[in-house]
Design an enzyme around this catalytic site. Structure first.
Site, mmCIF file in Angstrom:
data_model
loop_
_atom_site.group_PDB
_atom_site.id
_atom_site.type_symbol
_atom_site.label_atom_id
_atom_site.label_comp_id
_atom_site.label_asym_id
_atom_site.label_seq_id
_atom_site.Cartn_x
_atom_site.Cartn_y
_atom_site.Cartn_z
ATOM 1 N N GLY A 16 0.831 -1.212 0.000
ATOM 2 C CA GLY A 16 0.000 0.000 0.000
ATOM 3 C C GLY A 16 0.857 1.250 0.000
ATOM 4 O O GLY A 16 1.848 1.318 0.731
ATOM 5 N N ARG A 30 19.771 9.866 -3.267
ATOM 6 C CA ARG A 30 20.833 10.862 -3.088
ATOM 7 C C ARG A 30 21.964 10.362 -2.190
ATOM 8 O O ARG A 30 23.129 10.671 -2.428
ATOM 9 C CB ARG A 30 20.219 12.171 -2.574
ATOM 10 C CG ARG A 30 19.303 12.766 -3.658
ATOM 11 C CD ARG A 30 19.028 14.205 -3.498
ATOM 12 N NE ARG A 30 18.336 14.695 -4.689
ATOM 13 C CZ ARG A 30 17.613 15.792 -4.721
ATOM 14 N NH1 ARG A 30 17.464 16.536 -3.634
ATOM 15 N NH2 ARG A 30 17.029 16.179 -5.839
ATOM 16 N N ARG A 77 0.915 -4.898 -5.104
ATOM 17 C CA ARG A 77 0.989 -6.091 -4.249
ATOM 18 C C ARG A 77 1.173 -7.242 -5.231
ATOM 19 O O ARG A 77 0.304 -7.488 -6.051
ATOM 20 C CB ARG A 77 -0.297 -6.263 -3.444
ATOM 21 C CG ARG A 77 -0.616 -5.075 -2.516
ATOM 22 C CD ARG A 77 -1.751 -5.414 -1.587
ATOM 23 N NE ARG A 77 -2.334 -4.247 -0.958
ATOM 24 C CZ ARG A 77 -1.875 -3.666 0.153
ATOM 25 N NH1 ARG A 77 -0.791 -4.127 0.724
ATOM 26 N NH2 ARG A 77 -2.486 -2.615 0.662
ATOM 27 N N ASP A 108 4.600 -5.012 5.804
ATOM 28 C CA ASP A 108 4.892 -6.412 6.136
ATOM 29 C C ASP A 108 4.910 -7.341 4.921
ATOM 30 O O ASP A 108 5.778 -8.216 4.823
ATOM 31 C CB ASP A 108 3.966 -6.936 7.248
ATOM 32 C CG ASP A 108 2.502 -6.880 6.871
ATOM 33 O OD1 ASP A 108 2.149 -6.162 5.918
ATOM 34 O OD2 ASP A 108 1.703 -7.568 7.529
ATOM 35 N N THR A 131 4.231 2.240 5.898
ATOM 36 C CA THR A 131 2.836 1.787 5.833
ATOM 37 C C THR A 131 2.035 2.656 6.784
ATOM 38 O O THR A 131 2.524 2.973 7.874
ATOM 39 C CB THR A 131 2.677 0.304 6.248
ATOM 40 O OG1 THR A 131 1.288 0.064 6.554
ATOM 41 C CG2 THR A 131 3.497 -0.083 7.450
ATOM 42 N N ASP A 133 -0.300 1.762 8.510
ATOM 43 C CA ASP A 133 -0.808 0.953 9.631
ATOM 44 C C ASP A 133 0.059 1.000 10.891
ATOM 45 O O ASP A 133 -0.411 0.654 11.972
ATOM 46 C CB ASP A 133 -0.934 -0.521 9.203
ATOM 47 C CG ASP A 133 -2.036 -0.725 8.177
ATOM 48 O OD1 ASP A 133 -2.841 0.190 7.981
ATOM 49 O OD2 ASP A 133 -2.072 -1.806 7.562
ATOM 50 N N ASP A 135 2.242 -1.043 11.839
ATOM 51 C CA ASP A 135 2.199 -2.357 12.481
ATOM 52 C C ASP A 135 3.494 -3.153 12.321
ATOM 53 O O ASP A 135 3.463 -4.380 12.272
ATOM 54 C CB ASP A 135 1.011 -3.156 11.932
ATOM 55 C CG ASP A 135 1.066 -3.334 10.420
ATOM 56 O OD1 ASP A 135 1.887 -2.681 9.772
ATOM 57 O OD2 ASP A 135 0.286 -4.142 9.895
ATOM 58 N N ARG A 177 -6.502 -3.493 9.091
ATOM 59 C CA ARG A 177 -7.106 -4.834 9.053
ATOM 60 C C ARG A 177 -6.733 -5.624 10.296
ATOM 61 O O ARG A 177 -7.545 -6.323 10.853
ATOM 62 C CB ARG A 177 -6.584 -5.600 7.825
ATOM 63 C CG ARG A 177 -7.488 -5.478 6.629
ATOM 64 C CD ARG A 177 -7.008 -6.400 5.541
ATOM 65 N NE ARG A 177 -5.668 -6.060 5.104
ATOM 66 C CZ ARG A 177 -5.316 -5.882 3.838
ATOM 67 N NH1 ARG A 177 -6.202 -6.048 2.889
ATOM 68 N NH2 ARG A 177 -4.091 -5.569 3.512
ATOM 69 N N GLY A 191 -11.284 12.928 20.354
ATOM 70 C CA GLY A 191 -12.239 12.897 21.471
ATOM 71 C C GLY A 191 -13.352 11.889 21.247
ATOM 72 O O GLY A 191 -14.490 12.103 21.692
ATOM 73 N N GLU A 193 -15.955 8.928 21.570
ATOM 74 C CA GLU A 193 -16.597 8.374 22.761
ATOM 75 C C GLU A 193 -16.246 6.892 22.930
ATOM 76 O O GLU A 193 -16.189 6.386 24.050
ATOM 77 C CB GLU A 193 -18.117 8.572 22.679
ATOM 78 C CG GLU A 193 -18.598 9.951 23.137
ATOM 79 C CD GLU A 193 -18.168 11.107 22.244
ATOM 80 O OE1 GLU A 193 -17.907 10.877 21.047
ATOM 81 O OE2 GLU A 193 -18.072 12.244 22.753
HETATM 82 O O1 F6P Z 1 -1.630 -1.720 4.628
HETATM 83 C C1 F6P Z 1 -2.185 -0.481 4.389
HETATM 84 C C2 F6P Z 1 -3.667 -0.575 4.126
HETATM 85 O O2 F6P Z 1 -4.141 0.697 3.824
HETATM 86 C C3 F6P Z 1 -4.512 -1.220 5.242
HETATM 87 O O3 F6P Z 1 -4.807 -0.345 6.306
HETATM 88 C C4 F6P Z 1 -5.725 -1.667 4.497
HETATM 89 O O4 F6P Z 1 -6.358 -2.702 5.173
HETATM 90 C C5 F6P Z 1 -5.159 -2.108 3.174
HETATM 91 O O5 F6P Z 1 -3.922 -1.422 3.015
HETATM 92 C C6 F6P Z 1 -6.014 -1.849 1.973
HETATM 93 O O6 F6P Z 1 -5.357 -2.343 0.854
HETATM 94 P P1 F6P Z 1 -5.777 -2.095 -0.669
HETATM 95 O O7 F6P Z 1 -5.499 -0.677 -0.997
HETATM 96 O O8 F6P Z 1 -4.930 -3.044 -1.429
HETATM 97 O O9 F6P Z 1 -7.240 -2.395 -0.727
#
Ligand code: F6P
Length: 327
Positions: A16, A30, A77, A108, A131, A133, A135, A177, A191, A193
Site C-alpha cells: 500500500g 541521493r 501487491r 509487512d 505503511t 498501519d 504495524d 485490518r 475525542g 466516545e
Molecule cells: O496496509 C495499508 C492498508 O491501507 C490497510 O490499512 C488496508 O487494510 C489495506 O492497506 C487496503 O489495501 P488495498 O489498498 O490493497 O485495498
C-alpha cells in the site's frame, strides 16, 4: 569474513502506498549517489523487478518529490513474487542490471518478500518501514502513519460539527485490518466516545450501554471510531447491531483510501529522510535482511523476520485513558 562491496543499488516501493514514500526514495537515491554508487529505480515493486522495469537514475530524478504523496515509482501487491518462478525472474533481471543491493520501502507484505528472496539468493536487502498501519515491530513509527492519523483526525473534526449540530451518533471506520494504531490515536485526538480495535474483543452490549448512558447524561454527540479489522464487524454491521439493541439511529462514514493520500506531514518527511539515508549507509556497510527503524530517537536495525513476526504492542493504558476522557 570480508564484506562484499556494493556497486549498484536498486530501490523500490511496494504494498500500500504511504505518504512519505517519495521522501524516503529521494533520501535513498541521493545518499547512494553521494557514496559513489549506481542507483536504479524499480517500478511497481516486485512486479517491475519481475518484468525488468528498471531504470538507472541520477539525483535530479528525485527533485521536488519530498512533499508529494503516493509513490512516483509506483507500487503493487505482487502475487507473482510469491512464486519460485517469479522470484527467479526477478533475480535474473537484477543480475542483468548489475544490481547487487536492494532497498525495499514498504510494509509487512514487502518484507515477507525480502525474507524469501534472502533465503533463496542471499541477496543483500534492507527494509525501510512505510505503511500507514504502523504495524511493524522494530520502529516506534512507520512512514505514512503520522500523516494518515492527521488526515483521519481532520475528517473526524468535520464530522463532529454535524454530529454536534444534529445530536447525532456516528460510526467512523478507519483503516487497519490487523492493527488498531490509527484507530487508537485518531480516536483519542478526536475525542471519540468509543474506540474499537482488532487487538481487543468488542463487547457490543457494553458498547450499547455506554452510548445510551452518554446521551442520557447530556452528551450532544457521540462518535465511535472503529478499525476495519474489528471482530464485531465493520461500521455498518456495528451500527445495525447497536440500532437493533438500543433503537439509536446512526450514520456511517468510512474514511477508506483518503487516509493513504496527501502530502506527508513534517514528521513523516523527517522519518523518511532519516530511514532512507541510514538504509543506504547500512547496506554499504554490509548489513542484510534487516529493517531500519527508529526507537526513542535512535536508529536501530531489526531482523526482517522479527519486524514482521513479532507483534508491536498497542498502548492499553491509552485506551483506558480515552474512555475516561470521553465520559
Ligand atoms: O496496509 C495499508 C492498508 O491501507 C490497510 O490499512 C488496508 O487494510 C489495506 O492497506 C487496503 O489495501 P488495498 O489498498 O490493497 O485495498
Amino acid at each position: 569474513m570480508t564484506k562484499k562491496s556494493i556497486n549498484n543499488i536498486g530501490v523500490f516501493t511496494s504494498g500500500g502506498d504511504a505518504p512519505g514514500m517519495n521522501a524516503a526514495l529521494r533520501a535513498v537515491v541521493r545518499t547512494a549517489i553521494y557514496h559513489g554508487k549506481g542507483v536504479f529505480t524499480i517500478k511497481c515493486g516486485y512486479e517491475g523487478m519481475i518484468d525488468g522495469e528498471i531504470e538507472r537514475v541520477n539525483s535530479r530524478a528525485v527533485s521536488n518529490i519530498i512533499q508529494t504523496g503516493g509513490t512516483v515509482i509506483k507500487t503493487a501487491r505482487s502475487e507473482r513474487f510469491r512464486t519460485d518462478h517469479g522470484r527467479k525472474q526477478a533475480f535474473e533481471n537484477l543480475k542483468k542490471f548489475g544490481i547487487d543491493g536492494l532497498i525495499a520501502i514498504g510494509g509487512d507484505g514487502t518484507f515477507r518478500g525480502c525474507i524469501d528472496f534472502y533465503k533463496e539468493y542471499k541477496f543483500q536487502m534492507i527494509g525501510v518501514p512505510a505503511t500507514i498501519d504502523n504495524d511493524l515491530y522494530g520502529t516506534d513509527f512507520t512512514i505514512g502513519y503520522d500523516t494518515a492519523v492527521n488526515t483521519s483526525l481532520d475528517a473526524i473534526d468535520k464530522i463532529r460539527d454535524t454530529a454536534q449540530s444534529h445530536k447525532r451518533f456516528f460510526i467512523i471506520e478507519v483503516m487497519g485490518r490487523d492493527a488498531g494504531f490509527i484507530c487508537l490515536e485518531t480516536g483519542i485526538a478526536g475525542g471519540a466516545e468509543s474506540i474499537l480495535i482488532p487487538e481487543i474483543k468488542t463487547d457490543v452490549n457494553k458498547l450499547c450501554s455506554q452510548i445510551k448512558s452518554l446521551f442520557d447524561r447530556g452528551k450532544t454527540s457521540n462518535i465511535v471510531v472503529v478499525a476495519e479489522g474489528d471482530d464485531a464487524g465493520g461500521a455498518y454491521e456495528i451500527g445495525a447491531k447497536i440500532k437493533q439493541k438500543t433503537g439509536i439511529d446512526y450514520r456511517v462514514v468510512i474514511l477508506g483510501h483518503i487516509q493513504r493520500g496527501g502530502s506527508p506531514s513534517a514528521k513523516d518527511r523527517l522519518l523518511a529522510s532519516k530511514l532512507g539515508y541510514w538504509s543506504v549507509k547500512h547496506l554499504i556497510d554490509g548489513k542484510a535482511n534487516v529493517m531500519v527503524g527508529e526507537i526513542n530517537s535512535k536508529i536501530v536495525l531489526t531482523d526482517m523476520e522479527d519486524s514482521v513476526g513479532k507483534k508491536k504492542p498497542i498502548d492499553m493504558d491509552a485506551l483506558e485513558m480515552a474512555m475516561v476522557l470521553a465520559s
